[in-house]
Design a protein around this motif. Structure first.
Motif, PDB file in Angstrom:
ATOM      1  N   THR A  79       1.130  -1.182  -0.216  1.00  0.00           N
ATOM      2  CA  THR A  79       0.665  -0.275  -0.248  1.00  0.00           C
ATOM      3  C   THR A  79       1.355   1.697   0.081  1.00  0.00           C
ATOM      4  O   THR A  79       0.283   2.118   0.022  1.00  0.00           O
ATOM      5  N   ARG A 129       2.480   1.716  -3.519  1.00  0.00           N
ATOM      6  CA  ARG A 129       1.056   2.221  -4.490  1.00  0.00           C
ATOM      7  C   ARG A 129       1.109   4.194  -4.110  1.00  0.00           C
ATOM      8  O   ARG A 129       1.231   4.396  -4.460  1.00  0.00           O
ATOM      9  N   ILE A 182       1.483   7.235  -6.519  1.00  0.00           N
ATOM     10  CA  ILE A 182      -0.377   7.816  -7.308  1.00  0.00           C
ATOM     11  C   ILE A 182       0.250   9.230  -6.344  1.00  0.00           C
ATOM     12  O   ILE A 182       0.030   9.705  -7.444  1.00  0.00           O
ATOM     13  N   LYS A 200      -0.090  -5.272 -14.005  1.00  0.00           N
ATOM     14  CA  LYS A 200      -0.590  -5.929 -13.972  1.00  0.00           C
ATOM     15  C   LYS A 200      -0.959  -4.270 -12.706  1.00  0.00           C
ATOM     16  O   LYS A 200      -2.055  -5.135 -11.179  1.00  0.00           O
ATOM     17  N   GLU A 201      -0.294  -3.579 -12.337  1.00  0.00           N
ATOM     18  CA  GLU A 201      -0.827  -2.448 -11.481  1.00  0.00           C
ATOM     19  C   GLU A 201      -1.913  -1.675 -11.959  1.00  0.00           C
ATOM     20  O   GLU A 201      -2.030  -0.456 -12.282  1.00  0.00           O
ATOM     21  N   TYR A 202      -2.812  -2.680 -12.113  1.00  0.00           N
ATOM     22  CA  TYR A 202      -4.330  -1.109 -12.587  1.00  0.00           C
ATOM     23  C   TYR A 202      -4.636  -0.228 -12.187  1.00  0.00           C
ATOM     24  O   TYR A 202      -4.952   0.599 -12.688  1.00  0.00           O
ATOM     25  N   LEU A 203      -4.728   0.351 -10.222  1.00  0.00           N
ATOM     26  CA  LEU A 203      -4.791   1.184 -10.010  1.00  0.00           C
ATOM     27  C   LEU A 203      -4.358   2.407 -10.002  1.00  0.00           C
ATOM     28  O   LEU A 203      -5.336   3.231 -10.501  1.00  0.00           O
ATOM     29  N   VAL A 204      -3.597   1.402 -10.445  1.00  0.00           N
ATOM     30  CA  VAL A 204      -2.058   2.735 -10.547  1.00  0.00           C
ATOM     31  C   VAL A 204      -2.171   3.552 -12.203  1.00  0.00           C
ATOM     32  O   VAL A 204      -2.290   4.605 -12.547  1.00  0.00           O
ATOM     33  N   ALA A 209      -5.370   3.633 -13.984  1.00  0.00           N
ATOM     34  CA  ALA A 209      -6.462   3.715 -14.298  1.00  0.00           C
ATOM     35  C   ALA A 209      -6.053   5.056 -13.930  1.00  0.00           C
ATOM     36  O   ALA A 209      -6.758   6.218 -14.401  1.00  0.00           O
ATOM     37  N   ILE A 210      -5.443   5.649 -12.620  1.00  0.00           N
ATOM     38  CA  ILE A 210      -5.077   6.836 -11.649  1.00  0.00           C
ATOM     39  C   ILE A 210      -4.393   7.778 -13.043  1.00  0.00           C
ATOM     40  O   ILE A 210      -5.078   8.687 -13.814  1.00  0.00           O
TER      41      ILE A 210
END
Ligand SMILES: [Zn+2]
Length: 274
Positions: A67, A70, A74, A134-138, A140-141
């Motif tokens: 976390t 990540r 961000i 495969k770090e999808y959240l990052v 997408a941001i």
């Protein structure tokens, strides 16, 4: 229009009707300074992006990031976004001091919308890498920042040399000289410092005077087109000249078209010479 044969666009600044806009040395210097700041901030945005990519490169696609890591990613992307948008603000400001010419369609587009191109450079590689890892959240941001940053970097009221020249010529037709007034937050420029619309702002705001080009370079809220000329001032000047509304419209059309025709003449000349 027909009385003057145009042989050289912008070649003679002494004619009352300027065919093209030439920024003053001071405006050129300001534009150069702002462009330098813009480019510097954009370079730093890409440096931030590279920082984020280094973290992603080291990541094993099959093991999720912590976390903390990540969050760091961000934050780096957020810094990337802030640097991009700040750079674009300087870039757009520079164009107000030293606008591009519409004669070169591609050049005009790139000079005004360069921030959008930089938004893609500053985010697309990291978006792709994030999805590969495969770090999808990052990912997408980063994609969201690319779209938002691109939208904020676009110039929706791109200034042009032609608009500056047209309006400066028209103000000269009305007043005999290119000197106008505006307020910091107003969206119009005025011919008279005692205009009723200017007066209402006067109590709360400092107003400034200068050329039409100065108005555009000092107040980005004024859209660079002829509708930004206060219509009350325009009518008053025409009245003082003794023009009817019809005459005013004719002179306006003629003055505005003179610059456009100058462009056309040059294009036609170029074609003929080939
Ligand atoms: Zn006015």
């Amino acid at each position: 229009m027909a009385t003057k044969k145009i042989t050289n666009v912008g070649g003679n600044d002494e004619t009352p009707q300027k065919r093209t806009f030439v920024p003053t040395a001071e405006a050129k210097a300001q534009a150069g300074k702002f462009r330098m700041y813009g480019i510097l901030l954009w370079v730093l945005a890409v440096v931030a992006e590279i920082g984020a990519m280094v973290i992603l490169f080291k990541k094993d696609p099959e093991i999720a990031l912590s976390t903390g890591a990540r969050a760091v990613l961000i934050i780096i992307l957020l810094i990337d976004l802030i640097l991009l948008v700040a750079g674009s603000m300087f870039w757009k400001k520079a164009n107000r001091f030293d606008p591009a010419s519409k004669q070169n369609v591609l050049g005009f587009f790139f000079q005004n919308q360069l921030g959008v191109v930089v938004a893609v450079i500053a985010f697309l590689p990291v978006v792709i890498l994030a999805f590969i890892k495969k770090e999808y959240l990052v990912g997408a941001i980063a994609a969201l920042f690319m779209v938002g940053g691109g939208a904020a970097s676009a110039d929706y009221n791109a200034p042009s040399k032609e608009q500056y020249a047209q309006q400066s010529n028209y103000v000269k037709e009305l007043m005999g000289f290119d000197h106008v007034y505006w307020t910091k937050s107003g969206t119009k420029y005025h011919l008279y410092d005692d205009c009723q619309y200017l007066k209402s702002d006067r109590t709360t705001e400092i107003f400034e005077g200068g050329t039409v080009a100065d108005a555009y370079s000092h107040n980005s809220k004024i859209k660079p087109d002829i509708n930004s000329l206060c219509s009350a001032c325009e009518k008053r000047a025409a009245k003082e000249k003794g023009w009817t509304d019809e005459q005013m419209q004719q002179i306006k059309d003629k003055t505005l078209n003179a610059v456009q025709n100058a462009d056309q003449t040059q294009v036609e000349d170029t074609i003929e010479n080939q």
